[in-house]
Structures are given as C-alpha cells and as structure tokens.
Design an enzyme around this catalytic site. Structure first.
Site, PDB file in Angstrom:
ATOM      1  N   HIS A 206      -2.279   7.216  -4.910  1.00  0.00           N
ATOM      2  CA  HIS A 206      -2.117   6.057  -4.331  1.00  0.00           C
ATOM      3  C   HIS A 206      -2.127   4.849  -4.897  1.00  0.00           C
ATOM      4  O   HIS A 206      -2.568   4.872  -6.195  1.00  0.00           O
ATOM      5  CB  HIS A 206      -3.733   6.203  -3.480  1.00  0.00           C
TER       6      HIS A 206
ATOM      7  N   GLY B 228      -6.861  -5.570  13.819  1.00  0.00           N
ATOM      8  CA  GLY B 228      -5.695  -5.380  14.762  1.00  0.00           C
ATOM      9  C   GLY B 228      -4.339  -5.215  14.270  1.00  0.00           C
ATOM     10  O   GLY B 228      -3.196  -5.421  14.859  1.00  0.00           O
TER      11      GLY B 228
ATOM     12  N   ASN C 255      -2.186   0.264  -4.352  1.00  0.00           N
ATOM     13  CA  ASN C 255      -2.081  -1.151  -3.669  1.00  0.00           C
ATOM     14  C   ASN C 255      -2.460  -2.020  -4.451  1.00  0.00           C
ATOM     15  O   ASN C 255      -3.205  -2.047  -5.700  1.00  0.00           O
ATOM     16  CB  ASN C 255      -3.020  -0.972  -2.468  1.00  0.00           C
ATOM     17  N   THR C 256      -1.807  -3.088  -3.938  1.00  0.00           N
ATOM     18  CA  THR C 256      -2.161  -4.290  -4.771  1.00  0.00           C
ATOM     19  C   THR C 256      -2.022  -5.465  -3.703  1.00  0.00           C
ATOM     20  O   THR C 256      -1.150  -5.299  -2.552  1.00  0.00           O
ATOM     21  CB  THR C 256      -1.364  -5.081  -5.977  1.00  0.00           C
ATOM     22  N   ARG C 257      -3.135  -6.637  -3.676  1.00  0.00           N
ATOM     23  CA  ARG C 257      -2.989  -7.317  -2.432  1.00  0.00           C
ATOM     24  C   ARG C 257      -3.663  -8.577  -2.830  1.00  0.00           C
ATOM     25  O   ARG C 257      -4.407  -8.725  -3.909  1.00  0.00           O
ATOM     26  CB  ARG C 257      -3.911  -6.998  -1.446  1.00  0.00           C
TER      27      ARG C 257
ATOM     28  N   SER D 257       0.811  -1.194   0.205  1.00  0.00           N
ATOM     29  CA  SER D 257      -0.020   0.031  -0.119  1.00  0.00           C
ATOM     30  C   SER D 257       0.945   1.239   0.113  1.00  0.00           C
ATOM     31  O   SER D 257       1.893   1.315   1.004  1.00  0.00           O
ATOM     32  CB  SER D 257      -0.835   0.060   1.272  1.00  0.00           C
TER      33      SER D 257
ATOM     34  N   HIS E 237     -20.736  12.232   0.477  1.00  0.00           N
ATOM     35  CA  HIS E 237     -21.147  13.182   1.150  1.00  0.00           C
ATOM     36  C   HIS E 237     -20.557  14.543   0.294  1.00  0.00           C
ATOM     37  O   HIS E 237     -21.005  15.544   0.912  1.00  0.00           O
ATOM     38  CB  HIS E 237     -20.820  13.051   2.636  1.00  0.00           C
TER      39      HIS E 237
ATOM     40  N   HIS F 182       2.167  12.054  -0.616  1.00  0.00           N
ATOM     41  CA  HIS F 182       1.625  13.381  -0.388  1.00  0.00           C
ATOM     42  C   HIS F 182       2.907  14.382  -0.773  1.00  0.00           C
ATOM     43  O   HIS F 182       3.948  14.275  -0.215  1.00  0.00           O
ATOM     44  CB  HIS F 182       1.085  13.966   0.760  1.00  0.00           C
TER      45      HIS F 182
END
Length: 297
Positions: free
Chosen positions: A133, A280, A135-137, A119, A197, A123
């Site tokens: 941004h 966690g 990420n790969t997973r 990840s 929003h 900035h």
C-alpha cells in the site's frame, strides 16, 4: 496569499499525477516482462482507466480523478493506482473530526476544503510476492494545510531480507531530511497499521505520517515527494525476485487469510476510507483497496 495557495495546490496535484504515471508504467513493464510480449488494451492484466467524479450535496461538480485498476494480470491479481483532486465544503461530522484531530479554528464558519493525492494498493498472484500500500496527499482549508501518507508492506509469507530492503530504501530517501525522520515515521506506521481486535500488525510496516505542517510548505512538499519516490525502488525489486517462486495450495490459502486482515483493517480503521465515503467520493474508487478474493477461518 490565495494565488500562492493556488500555485501550491496545482504543484501538488501535478506531482501526484506524475507519480501515478511513473508507477503505472513500472507495473505495466513488470507485467510485460513476465510473459510473451506487451499487454494489449483488452487483455486480462491491462490497466483499465476510469474517470471518477465527486458531486457535492447540491449536485454541483466537486472534482474527481482517475481510477486505474489492473485485474487478472500475470503478476498482479488486482492493483489499483488512483489519483483524485476534490473540493467543496465539509459536512458537520467531517468538520468535527478535522477540528478535533488538528485543532483547526474557524472551520464551522468557513468549511471549504481542497484535497489531492495518490492511493495505491497491489494484491499479487504469487503468494510469495508481498502486497503493498502507498499513498501521499495534501489537504487544504482556509485555516490550514497539511501533508500525509507513506507506504507499508503486507506479505502473507514474510521474508526478512524483503522487509530489510523495503525499510532500508525508505530510510535512504528520508535521511536527507534529518536522521530523526525515518525512526519517527516507522514508529508512526507501526502504530497506525495495527489491528487492535486481532492484536497484531497488518503487515511488516513501513513509514507513515499525517497532519504534517511545519509552516514551510516547500520543505514539507519535498519530504512528501521523497516518500513517493522511495516506493518503486523499495517495492519493484521484491516483485522481480519473488514472482517466479513456486507456490502451492497451502501458500495460496495463507495469502487469502492474510487478505482478510487487510480487508478488516481498511473497512474498520482506515482514515482515508472513512473520509472518502463520508465526503461523497466515488465508492468504487474509495474501496479499490479491497482484495479480489479473501478468506476467513
């Protein structure tokens, strides 16, 4: 079958580590080329590497990873490149979320899981340089496995040619897997990185996928690798072009306000943030994506 899965998991975790090393090296090279000489280990702008740990509810080892963060660099105000490989059993809420989203049977009877990934969030100092941004997973349970990830560009000051380059590079890496992949993953990113929003997108999009499991592990892994390989050629040329562009207080104000959007999205909607905190994992690593400074009008 267990041995096969163990080999696949080791290959995926090894790839994420290699991608991390390649990106860290490229970002260090950007920093070194934007000033007088290479970074020293204690100089502002050098990557600080911290080993992270995940502990299960019973206190046993449940994996961990590396959190690599650069703060106060010449180019990067804050950038984190994290990898992790964690395992254990999913809590009841996580089980319900997984089963509901993916239709995985038997999770309540055998809630073991394994997850590995990379990840990245950057900035930038110069407001003309876009934040980014990636990420790969890979996620595994005894009942299923799947891949996910992508990358998206988050400029506070938009440049059409930067957006075009970022998307064209990703398309070029996806097209060998089929002409339908890029438009599908682009539309997925547009939907996923939307802030309801605020009635607007977080940035100018990119590509995104989740829950990828065609039944052909090697095919899906190769696609995931090419999503990772697309990142540096899609992003680094934009930084090289924009990092020397003059900026003023108004540009900086626009950057800080846009970062507020980024923080809102990651804290309210991002699945990875929610999963990491719920299972966690090290909170500092999970929240690495937040900007060092942001502003709300």
């Amino acid at each position: 079958m267990t041995e096969q899965f163990d080999t696949q998991k080791a290959r995926a975790a090894g790839w994420f580590r290699q991608l991390r090393d390649d990106i860290v090296a490229a970002f260090e090279a950007l920093e070194a080329s934007h000033g007088a000489g290479p970074m020293s280990d204690d100089e502002p702008g050098a990557f600080e590497v911290i080993e992270t740990k995940r502990t299960s509810e019973d206190g046993s080892d449940a994996g961990g990873g590396l959190m690599s963060v650069m703060r106060g660099g010449r180019v990067f105000e804050k950038v984190g490149v994290n990898i992790s490989t964690v395992y254990g059993t999913l809590g009841e809420r996580a089980q319900m979320a997984m089963a509901a989203r993916k239709g995985i049977p038997g999770m309540k009877d055998d809630p073991r899981f394994w997850a590995s990934g990379i990840s990245l969030v950057a900035h930038m100092q110069n407001p003309h340089c876009p934040a980014v941004h990636m990420n790969t997973r890979m996620f595994w349970t005894p009942h299923a496995w799947w891949f996910g990830g992508g990358s998206d560009l988050n400029p506070c000051i938009e440049y059409a040619d930067d957006t075009a380059h970022f998307h064209a590079t990703q398309k070029a890496h996806l097209d060998p897997h089929g002409a339908d992949h890029y438009p599908k993953l682009k539309a997925w990113a547009d939907e996923y990185f939307y802030i309801p929003h605020r009635n607007r997108a977080r940035g100018v999009g990119g590509i995104f996928m989740d829950d990828l499991c065609t039944g052909d592990w090697q095919k899906d892994f190769t696609l995931t690798q090419d999503i990772g390989r697309a990142f540096l050629p899609a992003y680094v040329p934009l930084v090289e072009k924009r990092r020397v562009q003059p900026w003023d207080a108004d540009h900086k104000d626009r950057q800080l306000v846009h970062r507020g959007l980024y923080a809102e999205y990651n804290l309210v909607y991002d699945r990875g943030t929610k999963f990491g905190l719920e299972t966690g994992h090290d909170a500092n690593a999970v929240l690495m994506s937040l900007p060092p400074l942001a502003k709300w009008h």
